[in-house]
Write a protein that holds these residues in place. Structure first.
Motif, PDB file in Angstrom:
ATOM      1  N   MET A   1       7.148  -2.490  12.468  1.00  0.00           N
ATOM      2  CA  MET A   1       6.764  -3.635  11.622  1.00  0.00           C
ATOM      3  C   MET A   1       7.905  -4.022  10.694  1.00  0.00           C
ATOM      4  N   PHE A   2       8.513  -2.990  10.073  1.00  0.00           N
ATOM      5  CA  PHE A   2       9.545  -3.240   9.068  1.00  0.00           C
ATOM      6  C   PHE A   2      10.772  -3.894   9.704  1.00  0.00           C
ATOM      7  N   PHE A   3      11.124  -3.472  10.920  1.00  0.00           N
ATOM      8  CA  PHE A   3      12.315  -4.023  11.556  1.00  0.00           C
ATOM      9  C   PHE A   3      12.002  -5.252  12.419  1.00  0.00           C
ATOM     10  N   GLY A   4      10.775  -5.734  12.344  1.00  0.00           N
ATOM     11  CA  GLY A   4      10.433  -7.001  12.999  1.00  0.00           C
ATOM     12  C   GLY A   4      10.272  -6.906  14.505  1.00  0.00           C
ATOM     13  N   LEU A   5      10.113  -5.682  15.042  1.00  0.00           N
ATOM     14  CA  LEU A   5       9.920  -5.561  16.494  1.00  0.00           C
ATOM     15  C   LEU A   5       8.541  -6.086  16.890  1.00  0.00           C
ATOM     16  N   PHE A   6       7.583  -5.910  16.016  1.00  0.00           N
ATOM     17  CA  PHE A   6       6.247  -6.468  16.254  1.00  0.00           C
ATOM     18  C   PHE A   6       5.552  -6.732  14.931  1.00  0.00           C
ATOM     19  N   THR A   7       4.486  -7.529  15.001  1.00  0.00           N
ATOM     20  CA  THR A   7       3.750  -7.878  13.785  1.00  0.00           C
ATOM     21  C   THR A   7       2.755  -6.761  13.457  1.00  0.00           C
ATOM     22  N   ALA A   8       2.146  -6.864  12.270  1.00  0.00           N
ATOM     23  CA  ALA A   8       1.141  -5.870  11.878  1.00  0.00           C
ATOM     24  C   ALA A   8      -0.016  -5.868  12.871  1.00  0.00           C
ATOM     25  N   THR A   9      -0.322  -7.033  13.417  1.00  0.00           N
ATOM     26  CA  THR A   9      -1.418  -7.137  14.384  1.00  0.00           C
ATOM     27  C   THR A   9      -1.076  -6.375  15.660  1.00  0.00           C
ATOM     28  N   GLU A  10       0.149  -6.590  16.137  1.00  0.00           N
ATOM     29  CA  GLU A  10       0.563  -5.920  17.379  1.00  0.00           C
ATOM     30  C   GLU A  10       0.775  -4.420  17.160  1.00  0.00           C
ATOM     31  N   ALA A  11       1.119  -4.041  15.917  1.00  0.00           N
ATOM     32  CA  ALA A  11       1.396  -2.627  15.624  1.00  0.00           C
ATOM     33  C   ALA A  11       0.195  -1.742  15.950  1.00  0.00           C
ATOM     34  N   GLY A  12      -1.008  -2.270  15.749  1.00  0.00           N
ATOM     35  CA  GLY A  12      -2.213  -1.499  16.026  1.00  0.00           C
ATOM     36  C   GLY A  12      -2.288  -1.099  17.489  1.00  0.00           C
ATOM     37  N   ALA A  13      -2.050  -2.062  18.385  1.00  0.00           N
ATOM     38  CA  ALA A  13      -2.126  -1.781  19.824  1.00  0.00           C
ATOM     39  C   ALA A  13      -1.028  -0.820  20.247  1.00  0.00           C
TER      40      ALA A  13
ATOM     41  N   GLY B   1       0.812  -1.217   0.000  1.00  0.00           N
ATOM     42  CA  GLY B   1       0.000   0.000   0.000  1.00  0.00           C
ATOM     43  C   GLY B   1       0.848   1.270   0.000  1.00  0.00           C
ATOM     44  N   VAL B   2       2.065   1.175   0.553  1.00  0.00           N
ATOM     45  CA  VAL B   2       2.947   2.354   0.589  1.00  0.00           C
ATOM     46  C   VAL B   2       3.262   2.801  -0.837  1.00  0.00           C
ATOM     47  N   GLY B   3       3.694   1.824  -1.672  1.00  0.00           N
ATOM     48  CA  GLY B   3       4.032   2.146  -3.063  1.00  0.00           C
ATOM     49  C   GLY B   3       2.827   2.700  -3.809  1.00  0.00           C
ATOM     50  N   ALA B   4       1.685   2.017  -3.669  1.00  0.00           N
ATOM     51  CA  ALA B   4       0.474   2.446  -4.386  1.00  0.00           C
ATOM     52  C   ALA B   4       0.038   3.832  -3.919  1.00  0.00           C
TER      53      ALA B   4
ATOM     54  N   ILE C   1       3.930  -2.127  -6.659  1.00  0.00           N
ATOM     55  CA  ILE C   1       3.250  -2.558  -5.430  1.00  0.00           C
ATOM     56  C   ILE C   1       4.047  -3.643  -4.711  1.00  0.00           C
ATOM     57  N   THR C   2       4.609  -4.584  -5.467  1.00  0.00           N
ATOM     58  CA  THR C   2       5.200  -5.774  -4.830  1.00  0.00           C
ATOM     59  C   THR C   2       6.655  -5.577  -4.396  1.00  0.00           C
ATOM     60  N   TRP C   3       7.283  -4.480  -4.814  1.00  0.00           N
ATOM     61  CA  TRP C   3       8.705  -4.300  -4.506  1.00  0.00           C
ATOM     62  C   TRP C   3       8.972  -4.282  -2.989  1.00  0.00           C
ATOM     63  N   LEU C   4       8.253  -3.455  -2.276  1.00  0.00           N
ATOM     64  CA  LEU C   4       8.497  -3.349  -0.823  1.00  0.00           C
ATOM     65  C   LEU C   4       8.169  -4.653  -0.089  1.00  0.00           C
ATOM     66  N   PRO C   5       6.998  -5.297  -0.369  1.00  0.00           N
ATOM     67  CA  PRO C   5       6.735  -6.576   0.299  1.00  0.00           C
ATOM     68  C   PRO C   5       7.816  -7.619   0.022  1.00  0.00           C
ATOM     69  N   GLN C   6       8.370  -7.616  -1.223  1.00  0.00           N
ATOM     70  CA  GLN C   6       9.422  -8.585  -1.539  1.00  0.00           C
ATOM     71  C   GLN C   6      10.707  -8.264  -0.776  1.00  0.00           C
ATOM     72  N   LEU C   7      10.938  -6.966  -0.576  1.00  0.00           N
ATOM     73  CA  LEU C   7      12.119  -6.533   0.175  1.00  0.00           C
ATOM     74  C   LEU C   7      12.072  -7.070   1.602  1.00  0.00           C
ATOM     75  N   MET C   8      10.864  -7.167   2.125  1.00  0.00           N
ATOM     76  CA  MET C   8      10.658  -7.636   3.502  1.00  0.00           C
ATOM     77  C   MET C   8      11.103  -9.095   3.647  1.00  0.00           C
ATOM     78  N   GLU C   9      10.960  -9.853   2.531  1.00  0.00           N
ATOM     79  CA  GLU C   9      11.318 -11.275   2.581  1.00  0.00           C
ATOM     80  C   GLU C   9      12.817 -11.453   2.770  1.00  0.00           C
TER      81      GLU C   9
END
Lengths: 186, 435
Positions: B239-251, B180-183, B427-435
């Motif tokens: 989220m990006f640095f793996g400190l917490f998941t997307a789910t935990e990021a909300g809280a 979503g960031v790229g888009a 769209i897929t560049w950043l998600p692939q970078l995460m891998e």
């Protein structure tokens, strides 16, 4: 009738208050758990179970009465908005009755399931710790029952034409575009 | 009567009930229950009603929905995003159409702390439209900009639509967010280009500002954006640095927003209760639809209607591009009449099986779908962002003027869609970078 309306308002708001408390507790517990995990590799016990079985179920279903009171269920207005006030009353009331029937059909099996869970004393074991969860099954029939009661009362007021006392958002009024936009939904 | 026919009749009844303003969740539950009752009898139908709502809601990943909602509502009620437009204005006023460009980037900043495009359009509408009108901007350009920029709210993470897509399509939400960031950035850049072109060709639509802020004033205004910058760093960075998941990021984000608001003394008990009330109301109305959509998925599977529709489309041997264009057309039409959340949850039970065998990347499609649903937020006759903006600015600008102002931004959206299809890596560049 006004007393019934006021009682329903208190009931819907009371349920919503419990749901709001669940949201706050969920936020605090997850945030503390994440902090402890990153700093000391520790976890708050039973976080997953409390979040999923207690907080989430309460937050999702207990506010249903308040949602209906504020007429905030998401629906399509494209044709309805062109109806006259009289037709809005007729169609709006009929749709509410359909919703009452649907909700009543849901409450019966949800209640039976909750009673079954209570009799079985359902619990979850997380990392060797037990947590009772049968109580949470009652959130659903309670939330849906209040939802159904608010709907039924809305129809009675809509078709009976008497003063409500519930403070609900009317569904036969002309579209008001001056409401706070933040209250328009997602 | 065959199962497929029962399923198809069920879908037709859902549409009929929706037209009569039956709540979407109730329509889906009533029809799915009746359909399963006819197909399998009372015991399985009641059995599903007894267990499915609880099983659906009691999910760890779904906890991010109320948490991100709370974060957005706290930011709104505490005015944490108020400085965004001022800072963007100070930095971008030298550009042709500078105030409108600032509205786009202000909205992009607000989008980073809310999952709602309506909240985004409302917040920017309150601040930016009056300022543009005072600066003699064309009312169509001023309002069209803000209504269109509001759509960034659901595109730039966090996004409630993406969370629900991730859950239904069983794809990682964090990857959808990064997509979503790229888009979102490409959309914002295209909107900015539209404004600059319009302001250059027709300078009378957006008169240039003759005042520039001093360096120290710019620094002061930039400092005012620290709550948003901090929240952005916490949520996306964590989220990006793996400190917490997307789910935990909300809280974490919601708590951080409350602490920042308390630190600034901008959130009283009344504001906090309002934010909480909005959170639970939005959560419950959303879950009712989601439960209905899950029941509809079961009904369509049991009746065979889902496979029937999917097989029919697959049998056309359509290329992925033709399939995408067909879906684009359907979502564009649905977006004109339906709320984006309803349109998404209503169609996913049918669309996901079709996508399964098509080779289309689901992360890419999820972001692409959200982009299309958001285009529906500004297309007539039911462009929710337009109505919300109209509610904010009052009678000074007509609905027709706002829709007229949106036209050029719809062209920008068409270019954005073409870019996403031609270059999926946007769209897929950043998600692939995460891998």
């Amino acid at each position: 009738m006004i007393i019934i309306g006021k009682a329903l308002r208190w009931l819907a708001q009371g349920c919503a208050f419990v749901a709001a408390a669940a949201v706050v507790l969920m936020m605090l517990q997850i945030a503390v758990d994440v902090t402890l995990k990153n700093l000391f590799n520790l976890h708050v016990p039973l976080t997953a179970t409390l979040v999923t079985k207690w907080y989430m179920v309460a937050a999702a279903f207990l506010p249903l009465g308040l949602v209906e009171m504020l007429d905030r269920n998401i629906s399509v207005e494209i044709v309805y908005q062109h109806f006259s006030r009289r037709w809005r009353r007729i169609v709006g009331g009929a749709v509410c009755l359909l919703a009452v029937a649907t909700v009543c059909i849901m409450v019966v099996p949800l209640w039976d399931e909750a009673v079954e869970r209570m009799e079985a004393g359902s619990f979850i074991v997380e990392n060797g710790r037990h947590l009772s969860v049968w109580e949470t099954y009652f959130f659903l029939p309670v939330g849906f029952a209040v939802f159904g009661a608010v709907l039924a009362y809305r129809v009675a007021v809509l078709w009976g034409g008497f003063a409500s006392g519930m403070g609900e958002t009317p569904i036969d009024a002309d579209a008001d575009q001056t409401v706070d936009p933040i209250e328009e939904g997602i | 009567m065959s199962g497929e026919l029962i399923g198809l009749i069920g879908l037709a009844v859902v549409l009929l009930l929706l037209v009569l303003r039956t709540p979407i969740g109730i329509s889906l539950i009533a029809v799915s229950f009746t359909g399963i009752y006819i197909l399998l009898g009372p015991r399985p139908a009641l059995g599903m009603l007894a267990t499915l709502p609880y099983d659906f809601a009691a999910k760890w990943t779904l906890s991010s929905v109320p948490m991100f909602l709370l974060m957005g509502f706290v930011c709104y009620h505490a005015g944490l995003t108020r400085g965004l437009f001022e800072a963007a204005r100070s930095l971008l006023a030298w550009l042709p159409g500078g105030l409108a460009v600032a509205s786009v980037w202000g909205a992009a900043g607000f989008a980073a702390v809310t999952g709602s495009s309506i909240a985004c359009a409302a917040a920017m509408g309150r601040i930016a439209v009056p300022e543009m009108l005072r600066a003699k901007y064309s009312p169509a350009l001023a309002t069209g900009t803000v209504a269109a920029a509001g759509t960034l709210g659901a595109l730039i993470p966090p996004s409630i639509l993406m969370i629900l897509f991730g859950i239904f399509a069983e794809v990682p939400i964090s990857k959808l967010f990064l997509g979503g960031v790229g888009a979102g950035l490409i959309t914002a850049l295209l909107y900015m280009s539209v404004i600059i072109i319009v302001a250059t060709v027709r300078p009378d639509f957006a008169p240039r500002s003759d005042t520039t802020d001093s360096f120290s004033e710019r620094i002061r205004l930039l400092r005012q954006t620290w709550p948003v910058v901090l929240l952005l760093l916490i949520v996306i960075g964590g989220m990006f640095f793996g400190l917490f998941t997307a789910t935990e990021a909300g809280a974490v984000g919601a708590l951080a927003a409350i602490l920042i608001a308390m630190g600034r003394r901008s959130l009283g008990w009344k504001g906090f209760w309002e934010a909480l009330k909005e959170t639970i109301v939005a959560t419950a109305s959303l879950f009712l639809i989601a439960v209905g959509a899950t029941l509809l998925t079961r009904f369509l599977t049991l009746s065979g209607a889902g496979d029937f529709i999917a097989d029919g489309i697959i049998a056309m041997n359509a290329s992925p591009l033709a399939l995408l264009l067909g879906l684009c057309l359907i979502y564009l039409l649905m977006g004109m009449f339906l709320d984006p959340l309803g349109a998404m949850l209503l169609t996913l039970p049918v669309v996901l099986p079709i996508l399964d065998g098509s080779g289309i990347d689901l992360i890419w499609f999820g972001v692409f779908l959200v982009k299309f649903l958001e285009i529906g937020m500004i297309t007539p006759p039911i462009g929710l962002n337009v109505f919300v903006l109209k509610g904010v600015i009052g009678p000074s600008v007509s609905l027709t003027t706002i829709f007229r102002g949106i036209f050029l931004f719809l062209l920008a959206d068409a270019i954005a869609v073409a870019i996403f299809i031609a270059f999926p890596a946007t769209i897929t560049w950043l998600p692939q970078l995460m891998e």
